[in-house]
Motif scaffolding. Structure first.
Motif, short mmCIF file in Angstrom:
data_model
loop_
_atom_site.label_atom_id
_atom_site.label_comp_id
_atom_site.label_asym_id
_atom_site.label_seq_id
_atom_site.Cartn_x
_atom_site.Cartn_y
_atom_site.Cartn_z
N VAL A 77 0.87 -1.13 0.07
CA VAL A 77 0.01 0.11 -0.01
C VAL A 77 0.93 1.27 0.10
N THR A 78 0.47 2.16 -0.70
CA THR A 78 1.22 3.52 -0.78
C THR A 78 0.34 4.36 -0.21
N PRO A 79 0.67 4.97 1.05
CA PRO A 79 -0.33 5.67 1.91
C PRO A 79 -0.26 7.20 1.26
N THR A 80 -1.55 7.82 1.62
CA THR A 80 -1.69 9.25 1.41
C THR A 80 -0.94 9.97 2.71
N VAL A 81 -0.10 11.07 2.14
CA VAL A 81 0.59 11.62 3.17
C VAL A 81 -0.15 13.21 3.00
N ASN A 82 -0.72 13.48 3.98
CA ASN A 82 -1.50 14.86 4.44
C ASN A 82 -0.48 15.96 4.77
N LEU A 83 -0.11 17.11 4.31
CA LEU A 83 0.47 18.16 4.98
C LEU A 83 -0.36 19.30 4.89
N GLU A 84 -0.04 19.97 6.15
CA GLU A 84 -0.72 21.12 6.67
C GLU A 84 0.28 22.08 7.41
N SER A 85 0.04 23.25 7.11
CA SER A 85 0.69 24.38 7.90
C SER A 85 -0.25 25.02 8.85
N SER A 86 0.27 25.41 9.96
CA SER A 86 -0.36 26.02 11.11
C SER A 86 -0.82 27.36 10.78
N SER A 87 -0.12 27.89 9.87
CA SER A 87 -0.68 29.13 9.22
C SER A 87 -0.03 29.47 7.70
N PRO A 88 -0.90 29.33 6.62
CA PRO A 88 -0.22 29.64 5.38
C PRO A 88 0.21 30.81 5.20
N THR A 89 0.41 31.90 5.95
CA THR A 89 0.91 33.15 5.80
C THR A 89 1.47 33.48 6.78
N THR A 90 2.72 33.55 7.08
CA THR A 90 3.50 34.27 8.17
C THR A 90 4.42 35.33 7.85
N ARG A 91 5.08 35.83 9.16
CA ARG A 91 5.91 36.93 8.79
C ARG A 91 7.59 36.38 9.00
N VAL A 92 8.36 37.16 8.50
CA VAL A 92 9.86 36.76 8.63
C VAL A 92 10.19 36.67 10.24
N GLY A 93 10.65 35.40 10.48
CA GLY A 93 11.04 35.17 12.08
C GLY A 93 9.74 34.49 12.65
N GLN A 94 8.66 34.52 12.31
CA GLN A 94 7.40 33.86 12.97
C GLN A 94 7.45 32.39 12.81
N PRO A 95 7.23 31.65 13.80
CA PRO A 95 7.46 30.08 13.82
C PRO A 95 6.27 29.71 13.14
N TRP A 142 7.85 33.10 -1.22
CA TRP A 142 6.95 32.09 -1.39
C TRP A 142 7.71 30.94 -1.36
N HIS A 143 7.16 29.88 -0.47
CA HIS A 143 7.73 28.73 -0.22
C HIS A 143 7.03 27.53 -0.64
N TYR A 144 7.43 26.48 -1.22
CA TYR A 144 6.75 25.51 -1.67
C TYR A 144 7.16 24.07 -0.86
N ILE A 145 6.36 23.78 -0.24
CA ILE A 145 6.79 22.71 1.20
C ILE A 145 6.17 21.32 0.76
N GLN A 146 6.97 20.31 0.86
CA GLN A 146 6.57 18.90 0.58
C GLN A 146 7.04 18.10 1.83
N ALA A 147 6.31 17.10 2.13
CA ALA A 147 6.64 16.05 3.05
C ALA A 147 6.98 14.79 2.27
N ARG A 148 8.06 14.26 2.57
CA ARG A 148 8.40 12.94 1.84
C ARG A 148 8.73 11.93 3.06
N TYR A 149 7.67 10.93 2.83
CA TYR A 149 7.78 9.81 3.84
C TYR A 149 8.66 8.78 3.41
N ASN A 150 9.56 8.39 4.30
CA ASN A 150 10.57 7.25 4.13
C ASN A 150 9.89 6.25 5.08
#
Length: 170
Positions: A77-95, A142-150
């Motif tokens: 089985v190839t699982p679905t990897v769901n990725l979420e951001s706590s806030s899709p827009t942040t300021r520089v230095g903000q976690p 703009w950053h394009y984030i991806q989660a890669r499951y090993n």
């Protein structure tokens, strides 16, 4: 070649039917699960002798069994990897926290990657189907984030999430 439908018939005893809010006695019935009707999820009352009693049939899809992986073979089985951001827009230095969610039984690690430059944000172990990383080092862009499951699980293949956009403003 004609595919034979798989049907499972199970006797069930209904003690009451609710009709307009009033409980009515119900006869013993048979529920049939038929895989040849993938869109079926309807109930049919079939009258018995003399118009009373009868059978209740519910047709639902029965998926084919998933074969277990053979020792040393590929995972099934190839699982679905769901990725979420706590806030899709942040300021520089903000976690910002990125959370990858997988099936609960998944084991292994997730590499969080910023595809707008190939920068690895970090590698995190999967715990109970979740891997999470927090960073405050994203630059104004703009950053394009991806989660890669090993995967290290015999049940799952490695997989990657869809790319999500993270906007960092000044």
């Amino acid at each position: 070649m004609t595919k034979m439908p798989r049907t499972l018939a199970v006797p069930i005893a209904l003690t009451a039917l609710t009709m307009g809010g009033t409980a009515q006695a119900a006869p013993t019935s048979t529920a049939a699960l038929a895989s040849e009707c993938p869109a079926c999820a309807s109930l049919q009352g079939i009258p018995g002798p003399g118009g009373t009693g009868g059978a209740l049939t519910q047709a639902v899809p029965v998926p084919p069994p998933v074969p277990a992986p053979e020792p040393g073979g590929s995972r099934s089985v190839t699982p679905t990897v769901n990725l979420e951001s706590s806030s899709p827009t942040t300021r520089v230095g903000q976690p910002v926290t990125f959370t990858a969610t997988l099936p609960r039984a998944a084991t292994g690690s997730v590499k969080f990657v910023d595809n707008a430059g190939g920068r690895v944000l970090g590698v995190v172990d999967v715990e109970s189907g979740v891997a999470r990383i927090t960073t405050d080092s994203l630059t104004h862009d703009w950053h394009y984030i991806q989660a890669r499951y090993n995967s290290t699980s015999p049940l799952y293949n490695s997989a990657k999430s869809e790319v999500i956009k993270q906007v960092v403003t000044s």
